[in-house]
Write a protein that holds these residues in place. Structure first.
Motif, PDB file in Angstrom:
ATOM      1  N   ARG A   1       0.837  -1.201   0.000  1.00 63.88           N
ATOM      2  CA  ARG A   1       0.000   0.000   0.000  1.00 63.88           C
ATOM      3  C   ARG A   1       0.875   1.255   0.000  1.00 63.88           C
ATOM      4  NH1 ARG A   1      -2.790  -0.781   4.534  1.00 63.88           N
ATOM      5  NH2 ARG A   1      -4.130  -2.347   3.565  1.00 63.88           N
ATOM      6  N   LEU A   2       1.990   1.208   0.749  1.00 67.20           N
ATOM      7  CA  LEU A   2       2.901   2.355   0.818  1.00 67.20           C
ATOM      8  C   LEU A   2       3.408   2.709  -0.580  1.00 67.20           C
ATOM      9  CD1 LEU A   2       4.738   4.162   2.799  1.00 67.20           C
ATOM     10  CD2 LEU A   2       6.485   2.460   2.315  1.00 67.20           C
ATOM     11  N   PHE A   3       3.879   1.685  -1.308  1.00 68.78           N
ATOM     12  CA  PHE A   3       4.423   1.948  -2.642  1.00 68.78           C
ATOM     13  C   PHE A   3       3.316   2.395  -3.598  1.00 68.78           C
ATOM     14  CE2 PHE A   3       8.933   0.978  -3.042  1.00 68.78           C
ATOM     15  CZ  PHE A   3       9.208   0.456  -1.794  1.00 68.78           C
ATOM     16  N   ALA A   4       2.161   1.723  -3.551  1.00 69.92           N
ATOM     17  CA  ALA A   4       1.068   2.102  -4.451  1.00 69.92           C
ATOM     18  C   ALA A   4       0.636   3.536  -4.164  1.00 69.92           C
ATOM     19  CB  ALA A   4      -0.104   1.137  -4.273  1.00 69.92           C
ATOM     20  N   THR A   5       0.634   3.918  -2.875  1.00 70.11           N
ATOM     21  CA  THR A   5       0.219   5.268  -2.499  1.00 70.11           C
ATOM     22  C   THR A   5       1.123   6.306  -3.136  1.00 70.11           C
ATOM     23  OG1 THR A   5      -0.597   4.468  -0.392  1.00 70.11           O
ATOM     24  CG2 THR A   5      -0.147   6.825  -0.548  1.00 70.11           C
ATOM     25  N   ILE A   6       2.427   6.115  -3.003  1.00 68.68           N
ATOM     26  CA  ILE A   6       3.333   7.120  -3.539  1.00 68.68           C
ATOM     27  C   ILE A   6       3.289   7.121  -5.069  1.00 68.68           C
ATOM     28  CG2 ILE A   6       5.413   5.673  -3.457  1.00 68.68           C
ATOM     29  CD1 ILE A   6       5.182   9.446  -2.827  1.00 68.68           C
ATOM     30  N   PHE A   7       3.049   5.936  -5.684  1.00 70.98           N
ATOM     31  CA  PHE A   7       2.928   5.916  -7.144  1.00 70.98           C
ATOM     32  C   PHE A   7       1.695   6.706  -7.590  1.00 70.98           C
ATOM     33  CE2 PHE A   7       5.273   1.598  -7.141  1.00 70.98           C
ATOM     34  CZ  PHE A   7       6.493   2.244  -7.183  1.00 70.98           C
ATOM     35  N   ALA A   8       0.588   6.537  -6.866  1.00 71.31           N
ATOM     36  CA  ALA A   8      -0.633   7.258  -7.237  1.00 71.31           C
ATOM     37  C   ALA A   8      -0.446   8.761  -7.023  1.00 71.31           C
ATOM     38  CB  ALA A   8      -1.821   6.740  -6.427  1.00 71.31           C
ATOM     39  N   ILE A   9       0.225   9.123  -5.900  1.00 75.54           N
ATOM     40  CA  ILE A   9       0.473  10.546  -5.648  1.00 75.54           C
ATOM     41  C   ILE A   9       1.320  11.131  -6.771  1.00 75.54           C
ATOM     42  CG2 ILE A   9       1.703  12.158  -4.128  1.00 75.54           C
ATOM     43  CD1 ILE A   9       0.864  10.426  -1.764  1.00 75.54           C
ATOM     44  N   MET A  10       2.335  10.376  -7.216  1.00 77.78           N
ATOM     45  CA  MET A  10       3.197  10.890  -8.285  1.00 77.78           C
ATOM     46  C   MET A  10       2.449  11.003  -9.601  1.00 77.78           C
ATOM     47  SD  MET A  10       5.818  12.198  -7.569  1.00 77.78           S
ATOM     48  CE  MET A  10       6.090  12.569  -9.282  1.00 77.78           C
ATOM     49  N   ALA A  11       1.528  10.048  -9.860  1.00 79.46           N
ATOM     50  CA  ALA A  11       0.743  10.152 -11.093  1.00 79.46           C
ATOM     51  C   ALA A  11      -0.063  11.444 -11.056  1.00 79.46           C
ATOM     52  CB  ALA A  11      -0.178   8.947 -11.242  1.00 79.46           C
ATOM     53  N   PHE A  12      -0.558  11.805  -9.873  1.00 78.08           N
ATOM     54  CA  PHE A  12      -1.348  13.034  -9.735  1.00 78.08           C
ATOM     55  C   PHE A  12      -0.462  14.277  -9.858  1.00 78.08           C
ATOM     56  CE2 PHE A  12      -2.755  16.473  -6.915  1.00 78.08           C
ATOM     57  CZ  PHE A  12      -3.934  16.829  -7.564  1.00 78.08           C
ATOM     58  N   VAL A  13       0.593  14.356  -9.049  1.00 77.86           N
ATOM     59  CA  VAL A  13       1.416  15.576  -9.042  1.00 77.86           C
ATOM     60  C   VAL A  13       2.164  15.719 -10.371  1.00 77.86           C
ATOM     61  CG1 VAL A  13       3.099  16.937  -7.773  1.00 77.86           C
ATOM     62  CG2 VAL A  13       1.671  15.341  -6.554  1.00 77.86           C
ATOM     63  N   GLY A  14       2.638  14.594 -10.905  1.00 75.41           N
ATOM     64  CA  GLY A  14       3.287  14.637 -12.213  1.00 75.41           C
ATOM     65  C   GLY A  14       2.305  15.112 -13.276  1.00 75.41           C
ATOM     66  N   GLY A  15       1.068  14.638 -13.182  1.00 77.12           N
ATOM     67  CA  GLY A  15       0.023  15.077 -14.115  1.00 77.12           C
ATOM     68  C   GLY A  15      -0.224  16.575 -13.996  1.00 77.12           C
ATOM     69  N   LEU A  16      -0.248  17.052 -12.758  1.00 78.61           N
ATOM     70  CA  LEU A  16      -0.438  18.491 -12.528  1.00 78.61           C
ATOM     71  C   LEU A  16       0.701  19.292 -13.161  1.00 78.61           C
ATOM     72  CD1 LEU A  16      -1.933  20.794 -11.040  1.00 78.61           C
ATOM     73  CD2 LEU A  16      -0.526  20.308  -9.033  1.00 78.61           C
ATOM     74  N   PHE A  17       1.917  18.775 -12.998  1.00 76.64           N
ATOM     75  CA  PHE A  17       3.082  19.456 -13.550  1.00 76.64           C
ATOM     76  C   PHE A  17       3.025  19.481 -15.074  1.00 76.64           C
ATOM     77  CE2 PHE A  17       7.584  19.468 -14.945  1.00 76.64           C
ATOM     78  CZ  PHE A  17       8.045  20.587 -14.276  1.00 76.64           C
ATOM     79  N   ALA A  18       2.443  18.417 -15.658  1.00 75.56           N
ATOM     80  CA  ALA A  18       2.564  18.215 -17.107  1.00 75.56           C
ATOM     81  C   ALA A  18       1.347  18.650 -17.915  1.00 75.56           C
ATOM     82  CB  ALA A  18       2.834  16.735 -17.377  1.00 75.56           C
ATOM     83  N   PHE A  19       0.144  18.703 -17.328  1.00 74.84           N
ATOM     84  CA  PHE A  19      -1.062  18.630 -18.167  1.00 74.84           C
ATOM     85  C   PHE A  19      -1.261  19.801 -19.122  1.00 74.84           C
ATOM     86  CE2 PHE A  19      -4.436  21.465 -16.637  1.00 74.84           C
ATOM     87  CZ  PHE A  19      -3.931  21.873 -15.415  1.00 74.84           C
ATOM     88  N   ARG A  20      -0.654  20.956 -18.855  1.00 76.57           N
ATOM     89  CA  ARG A  20      -0.860  22.065 -19.790  1.00 76.57           C
ATOM     90  C   ARG A  20       0.247  22.148 -20.838  1.00 76.57           C
ATOM     91  NH1 ARG A  20      -0.782  27.038 -17.019  1.00 76.57           N
ATOM     92  NH2 ARG A  20      -1.854  28.065 -18.739  1.00 76.57           N
ATOM     93  N   GLN A  21       1.379  21.509 -20.571  1.00 75.19           N
ATOM     94  CA  GLN A  21       2.511  21.632 -21.489  1.00 75.19           C
ATOM     95  C   GLN A  21       2.743  20.377 -22.307  1.00 75.19           C
ATOM     96  OE1 GLN A  21       2.650  22.732 -18.235  1.00 75.19           O
ATOM     97  NE2 GLN A  21       2.508  24.872 -18.844  1.00 75.19           N
ATOM     98  N   ALA A  22       2.520  19.206 -21.706  1.00 72.76           N
ATOM     99  CA  ALA A  22       2.870  17.961 -22.394  1.00 72.76           C
ATOM    100  C   ALA A  22       1.811  17.611 -23.429  1.00 72.76           C
ATOM    101  CB  ALA A  22       3.015  16.837 -21.374  1.00 72.76           C
ATOM    102  N   LYS A  23       2.212  16.828 -24.426  1.00 71.22           N
ATOM    103  CA  LYS A  23       1.280  16.313 -25.434  1.00 71.22           C
ATOM    104  C   LYS A  23       0.355  15.286 -24.786  1.00 71.22           C
ATOM    105  CE  LYS A  23       3.538  18.018 -29.170  1.00 71.22           C
ATOM    106  NZ  LYS A  23       4.214  19.085 -28.410  1.00 71.22           N
ATOM    107  N   TRP A  24      -0.850  15.114 -25.355  1.00 67.07           N
ATOM    108  CA  TRP A  24      -1.791  14.198 -24.699  1.00 67.07           C
ATOM    109  C   TRP A  24      -1.268  12.776 -24.688  1.00 67.07           C
ATOM    110  CZ3 TRP A  24      -3.720  10.032 -27.228  1.00 67.07           C
ATOM    111  CH2 TRP A  24      -3.789  10.081 -28.617  1.00 67.07           C
TER     112      TRP A  24
END
Lengths: 561, 91
Positions: free
Chosen positions: A70-93
């Motif tokens: 659960r610890l690892f899955a949690t941090i992976f999900a958090i990174m998918a979210f924060v990474g998405g936030l960092f990327a969603f306006r600049q990166a290609k779909w």
């Protein structure tokens, strides 16, 4: 209460499928919403096997949960979210979609209850991380992506052979500690270690990650190596050999980062360095060490993503990535610089940052086991981390000399992602019990003692002194450093060219020799049978008649007498 | 003209880059370093192995190990460094 036994990984896979076809204005909803929903389901699941399915006559366990998983899955999900936030306006779909599928692979591995499920999600990660590398969009990214894919597919094949061996020899596909008594165990270990960027095949990481887009490197830094860490904890806890592999990775990362000029490659080498700490902890294998390795993976994903976001922002705003072309950016990019410095302090395990409370658990476990040599090397390595990542990265990018560049801080979503992670680095440092509560074993460790604070500050600040005193030795040069990848990018290539040359020479020589032999035979035959040859000469009819007359005369003479 | 430009540049240069401040920065840094060692007089540092509790052990160990790594990297650099377009002609 809604009972959701929908595999968390499938939510992200569904999200990845939807990101492309959906209307552009709704895309952020999926990019940010799917990871949050995944996080929710992760925390709704109880421990133990939650979901099974049939696959090729095997009963596979799609979801097996435990505090560690659960610890690892949690941090992976958090990174998918924060990474998405960092990327969603600049990166290609397509980069966003690939990143989400990649995160799905990582979360799938986290909850895989058996080796088959683990392998399937493992390959999902390999495929979509390659796509993320390719999203760098340059020729360099295309080539690095191919090398990256080959390396991971080779690793996957070794892993698969090992898994099949275990299935045949033990009849069990359970994920449990595997002894290194036969080739199966070794093949699985090698397959997993390739993903952890262990020696000698660690060059793929520093080769591929810096070629990705500014946001791509954030995703790449989080998932592949850390799922390998989780797999090592689950399959090979306490294997002594991992201590030495980990220590090698630690110093490899430091030395190569010290030689490097590309800011994102410095950070890539420091991923190998940090994963080395975790691998070493797994090798020590006590409850404290496994706790330390898990906590360090969690903390590391956050501050490494923060550092790569900071570097990515600089790259996005200036288009430059070489330290020799950067410097003095703190003035015009204050927030990026501040976040970069917080990340740098956290990776160096400065007091009141997340690295301080996680890395020290690994050192403590070495001391508890009376492994003096390991403890001393880890201590030197902690100083070295401050040297190569803690000071070198912020110094050469944000201070050093005035490069004349005046870029602004990046757009709001990139700033928001950095601020979130910087806050997490500091909060975890101040409230370590938040992280300790999530660890697999009960924690009996107090990071903040006066003694620990004093020794750690001495260690770090005096390594800072060494950095500034020896700065002339670290002048940036426009160079790369040869690594093991030289073997397959140059040596094998040149050996093959030589082989081809040798074969073609041999070919020419054989041709010449055979030509000569044939020509000798030809001349010999020609002498007798050629147009001028004795046997091919045209004889005049008259001479034939003469010979016939002679023969007949002789015959007549014989018959008379 | 050049002189005036230099003067203007110096005035515009941020505090950190002005040469006259370098000495202050080094002094400040030195004071902090000294403080971290001196404070060990008042805090009992208990080591795991004995020698790691010695006065200033971490400071000396940190400095020396880093110096060693930098020098080692420098030497290795002579062997391993190549121009950064080394692989550019890859097929």
């Amino acid at each position: 209460m809604l009972e959701l036994i929908f595999p968390p990984a499938f939510i992200l896979i569904l999200g990845a499928f939807l990101i492309g076809p959906i209307r552009a204005p709704l895309r952020p909803l999926i990019v940010l919403g799917a990871p949050l929903l995944t996080l929710y389901t992760i925390w709704q699941m109880g421990d133990g096997i939650q979901l099974t399915a049939q696959f090729l006559n095997y009963e596979i366990q799609l979801i097996e949960s435990s505090p560690l998983r659960r610890l690892f899955a949690t941090i992976f999900a958090i990174m998918a979210f924060v990474g998405g936030l960092f990327a969603f306006r600049q990166a290609k779909w397509w980069e966003l979609a690939a990143a989400q599928a990649y995160a799905a692979g990582a979360i799938g591995v986290s909850f895989a209850g058996d080796l088959i499920t683990m392998f399937l999600f493992w390959e999902l990660m390999a495929i979509f991380s390659t796509v993320v590398v390719w999203c760098g969009g340059t020729e360099g990214a295309r080539k690095a992506g191919i090398r990256y894919a080959i390396m991971h597919l080779v690793g996957g094949v070794l892993l698969k052979i090992g898994i099949e061996g275990v299935m045949v020899h033990t009849g069990s596909i359970e994920i449990q500690p595997i002894p290194l008594t036969n080739i199966d165990g070794w093949l699985i270990l090698i397959g997993v270690l390739i993903n952890a960027a262990a020696p000698p095949l660690s060059a793929w990481l520093a080769d591929a990650y810096p070629e990705s887009s500014p946001s791509g490197s954030v995703f790449l830094s989080a998932f592949t190596t850390k799922t390998a860490v989780l797999a090592l904890i689950l399959l090979f806890p306490g294997q002594q050999i991992l201590i030495w592999i980990g220590l090698y990775m630690i110093f490899y990362g430091i030395i190569y980062a010290l030689l490097e000029n590309d800011m994102r490659r410095i950070l890539a080498y420091s991923i190998v360095n940090q994963v080395g700490f975790m691998v070493c902890g797994i090798g020590i294998g006590t409850e404290m060490a496994i706790n330390g390795a898990s906590a360090h993976a969690f903390a590391h994903i956050i501050y490494k993503a923060l550092l790569l976001m900071s570097a990515g922002s600089v790259l996005y705003m200036t288009g430059r990535r070489k330290c020799s072309e950067l410097g003095g950016l703190y003035h015009s990019m204050p927030l990026t610089a501040l976040c970069g410095i917080i990340g740098a302090l956290a990776i160096s395990a400065f007091p009141f940052t997340s690295g301080f409370i996680s890395k020290s658990m690994i050192s403590q476990s070495a001391a508890d086991q009376h492994l003096m040599m390991v403890w001393l090397l880890l201590l030197a390595a902690s100083a070295g981390v401050f040297l190569h990542a803690g000071i070198k990265f912020p110094w050469f990018v944000f201070f050093q000399k005035d490069s004349g560049l005046r870029p602004k801080d990046p757009p709001w979503n990139m700033r928001a992602a950095m601020v979130l992670l910087a806050a997490a680095c500091i909060l975890l440092g101040i409230f370590p019990e938040w992280l300790y509560r999530l660890l697999p074993y009960p924690v009996d460790y107090v990071p903040y003692t006066a003694s620990h604070l004093v020794t750690q500050l001495q260690l770090l600040l005096f390594s800072g002194l060494a950095f500034f005193a020896l700065l002339p030795l670290m002048r940036r040069t426009l160079t790369i450093s040869l690594d093991f990848d030289w073997v397959y990018r140059r040596l094998i290539l040149s050996l093959m060219n030589r082989l081809i040359c040798l074969l073609s020479c041999l070919n020419t020589a054989l041709r010449n020799a055979s030509n000569r032999v044939f020509s000798i035979i030809w001349t010999y035959i020609g002498r007798h049978h050629g147009p001028e040859g004795m046997l091919a000469r045209t004889w005049p009819t008259g001479s034939v008649v003469t010979w016939v007359v002679v023969l007949l005369t002789v015959f007549l003479l014989f018959s008379i007498y | 003209m050049t002189n005036r430009n230099n003067a203007v540049n110096n005035a515009q240069k941020s505090w950190l880059y002005r040469p006259e401040n370098h000495k202050k920065l080094w002094w400040g840094f030195g004071l902090i370093l000294a403080a971290t060692v001196v404070v060990q007089l008042f805090v009992s540092v208990h080591g795991h192995f004995g020698f790691d509790g010695w006065f200033g052990f971490s400071a000396a160990f940190g400095f020396l190990s880093c110096a060693l790594m930098v020098v080692f990297a420098k030497l290795l650099g002579y062997l391993l460094k190549r121009p950064d377009n080394y692989y550019d002609d890859d097929a």
